[in-house]
Write a protein that holds these residues in place. Structure first.
Motif, PDB file in Angstrom:
ATOM      1  N   ASP A 171      -5.663   1.507 -10.846  1.00 46.93           N
ATOM      2  CA  ASP A 171      -6.938   1.245 -10.173  1.00 46.93           C
ATOM      3  C   ASP A 171      -7.207   2.279  -9.083  1.00 46.93           C
ATOM      4  OD1 ASP A 171      -9.243  -0.605  -9.581  1.00 46.93           O
ATOM      5  OD2 ASP A 171      -8.227  -0.661  -7.648  1.00 46.93           O
ATOM      6  N   TYR A 172      -6.147   2.639  -8.314  1.00 44.56           N
ATOM      7  CA  TYR A 172      -6.327   3.635  -7.252  1.00 44.56           C
ATOM      8  C   TYR A 172      -6.815   4.953  -7.858  1.00 44.56           C
ATOM      9  CZ  TYR A 172      -5.360   6.833  -3.405  1.00 44.56           C
ATOM     10  OH  TYR A 172      -5.485   7.778  -2.416  1.00 44.56           O
TER      11      TYR A 172
ATOM     12  N   VAL B  67       1.446   6.850  -6.707  1.00 48.59           N
ATOM     13  CA  VAL B  67       0.329   7.776  -6.985  1.00 48.59           C
ATOM     14  C   VAL B  67       0.807   9.203  -6.826  1.00 48.59           C
ATOM     15  CG1 VAL B  67      -1.893   8.625  -6.115  1.00 48.59           C
ATOM     16  CG2 VAL B  67      -1.530   6.163  -6.417  1.00 48.59           C
TER      17      VAL B  67
ATOM     18  N   THR C 248     -10.414   4.683  -9.334  1.00 46.44           N
ATOM     19  CA  THR C 248     -11.384   4.584  -8.238  1.00 46.44           C
ATOM     20  C   THR C 248     -11.575   5.939  -7.569  1.00 46.44           C
ATOM     21  OG1 THR C 248     -10.809   2.268  -7.828  1.00 46.44           O
ATOM     22  CG2 THR C 248     -11.900   3.455  -6.046  1.00 46.44           C
TER      23      THR C 248
ATOM     24  N   THR D 263      -7.887  10.886   1.299  1.00 45.72           N
ATOM     25  CA  THR D 263      -8.759   9.715   1.199  1.00 45.72           C
ATOM     26  C   THR D 263     -10.109  10.109   0.599  1.00 45.72           C
ATOM     27  OG1 THR D 263      -9.674  10.047   3.415  1.00 45.72           O
ATOM     28  CG2 THR D 263      -7.677   8.711   3.238  1.00 45.72           C
TER      29      THR D 263
ATOM     30  N   VAL E 169       2.201   1.775  -3.477  1.00 46.79           N
ATOM     31  CA  VAL E 169       1.186   2.335  -4.381  1.00 46.79           C
ATOM     32  C   VAL E 169       0.999   3.819  -4.095  1.00 46.79           C
ATOM     33  CG1 VAL E 169      -1.280   2.320  -4.945  1.00 46.79           C
ATOM     34  CG2 VAL E 169      -0.017   0.172  -4.798  1.00 46.79           C
TER      35      VAL E 169
ATOM     36  N   ARG F  74      -2.260  -1.480  -9.909  1.00 49.16           N
ATOM     37  CA  ARG F  74      -2.855  -1.012  -8.650  1.00 49.16           C
ATOM     38  C   ARG F  74      -2.868   0.520  -8.605  1.00 49.16           C
ATOM     39  NH1 ARG F  74      -0.373  -3.736  -3.506  1.00 49.16           N
ATOM     40  NH2 ARG F  74      -2.075  -2.520  -2.582  1.00 49.16           N
TER      41      ARG F  74
ATOM     42  N   ASP G  64       0.835  -1.210   0.000  1.00 47.57           N
ATOM     43  CA  ASP G  64       0.000   0.000   0.000  1.00 47.57           C
ATOM     44  C   ASP G  64       0.864   1.252   0.000  1.00 47.57           C
ATOM     45  OD1 ASP G  64      -2.273  -1.513  -0.004  1.00 47.57           O
ATOM     46  OD2 ASP G  64      -2.641  -1.356   2.159  1.00 47.57           O
TER      47      ASP G  64
END
Length: 404
Positions: A131-132, A11, A135, A69, A7, A128, A4
């Motif tokens: 996808d992050y 990002v 999403t 978040t 990722v 990932r 995590d």
């Protein structure tokens, strides 16, 4: 470093790498939307739409760089402001479509950026990171469309209030000023002032919380199927004009509402005169208290309106002319009704008897008693007596001075 964390680092790095491309991201999003949702490309919308795309792109990139978040996401003040500006020019459905297309463009740009800047991370990590981002972007879309609905509704309500206030002020000016250009005034009101009009004034008491505009439209619908002009003057008063020349009368639709109706009139003069008559009808209805129906027609109270601007003088006139006949007892009420009918039938005993479904000897007896109460013959001072009887029937012997 955990998966995590890895990722999150990539990002951040991809978002930072995109920072120099921010102006192009905003303009590219706008161009993509303009091509697929033509309403945004209109001259009066495109500049605001471009500003909204730039504001949203900046907010998205900032959130991705800082690792905000999904739960903590919130649109910036600039995003909210530009959205409100767009709400003035396009529908909510179009606005949501624009955001959906814009997020699709952003997902494509994010995917290409991950391919470009995560080439050393390996396919699993790159997937990932992709996808992050997508999403996050789709969550932003859901959040922003929810906020859009609220912002759009608030803006639409604000614009509606401003439009209503502007039209009310324009109507006040039309009613008060002799210097009115009828074409300009009609455009500002959204109502053709050259036609025939019937005016209503609708007033509710504190016990009735029904929307005034809905009540006025229901009342107007009992006169004509034409769309009325309705203007909320204050929280309990509404002015209404119905584009019609009909002599039809509005009929009551709700309890707790008083309505005055003017006569039909044409053009500016008719617009003003019918409104003044409706105001007078409401004034007389309030002066009369409970004795009046929910809808008061000016044609029924014109004489009363003329005579009732000084309630104390009116009351004194009625009692001085009628004398003991003004007493509010049931017996005197029958005598007054009989005398009014006698005058209405041109002083014909048999016609009066037929009108009241009584024997003519009963009429003669009642009229003799009326003479005793008057203290004079029923044909003496006939004009004053008829007027006093009419006013008493409309307002009673004592008016509600405290309400004036």
């Amino acid at each position: 470093m955990s998966g995590d964390d890895q990722v999150a680092t990539y990002v951040h790095d991809v978002a930072v790498a995109l920072l120099p491309e921010l102006p192009d991201l905003g303009s590219g999003t706008a161009a993509y939307i303009f091509e697929r949702v033509p309403e945004f490309a209109r001259q009066e919308v495109s500049e605001v739409a471009l500003a909204a795309c730039q504001a949203n792109s900046a907010a998205l990139l900032d959130a991705l760089m800082r690792g905000i978040t999904i739960d903590a996401m919130a649109p910036s003040e600039e995003v909210i402001r530009t959205t409100r500006d767009l709400a003035k020019a396009i529908s909510l459905d179009t606005l949501v479509s624009g955001y959906q297309v814009g997020i699709a463009y952003w997902c494509s740009r994010w995917t290409r950026a991950v391919e470009r800047y995560c080439d050393r991370a390996g396919v699993p990590v790159a997937l990932r990171v992709t996808d992050y981002g997508t999403t996050f972007l789709l969550s932003w879309l859901q959040m922003i469309t929810n906020r859009l609905s609220v912002a759009y509704r608030d803006e639409a309500e604000r614009l509606s209030r401003e439009w209503s206030m502007a039209r009310t002020e324009e109507a006040r000016r039309i009613l008060a000023s002799d210097d009115v250009d009828i074409t300009t005034a009609s455009r500002r009101l959204g109502y053709d002032l050259t036609r025939h009009h019937v005016a209503l004034v609708v007033v509710r008491d504190g016990s009735n919380q029904a929307p005034l505009e809905a009540t006025a439209r229901e009342l107007a619908g009992t006169i004509s199927g034409s769309r009325p002009l309705t203007l909320l003057v204050d929280s309990d008063t509404l002015w209404c004009w119905i584009p019609t020349n009909t002599e039809a009368r509005a009929t009551p639709v709700r309890e707790g509402v008083t309505c005055g109706q003017g006569r039909p009139g044409r053009g500016l003069d008719g617009f003003r005169l019918s409104h003044r008559q409706a105001l007078e009808a409401v004034r007389v209805a309030r002066l009369a208290g409970r004795g009046f129906p929910a809808v008061t027609h000016f044609s029924d109270i014109e004489l009363t309106a003329l005579c009732s601007h000084e309630p104390a003088a009116l009351s004194q006139f009625v009692t001085s002319v009628l004398g003991a006949l003004a007493d509010p007892s049931p017996h005197n009420r029958l005598l007054r009704e009989t005398l009014r009918s006698f005058y209405a039938e041109n002083c014909n005993y048999r016609a009066t008897a037929a009108r009241l479904l009584l024997h003519h000897n009963t009429i003669r007896y009642r009229l003799a008693k009326a003479e005793e109460a008057l203290g004079r013959g029923i044909l003496d001072r006939r004009l004053e007596t008829e007027i006093a009887l009419h006013l008493e029937a409309q307002l009673g012997t004592h008016t509600n001075d405290a309400d004036e």
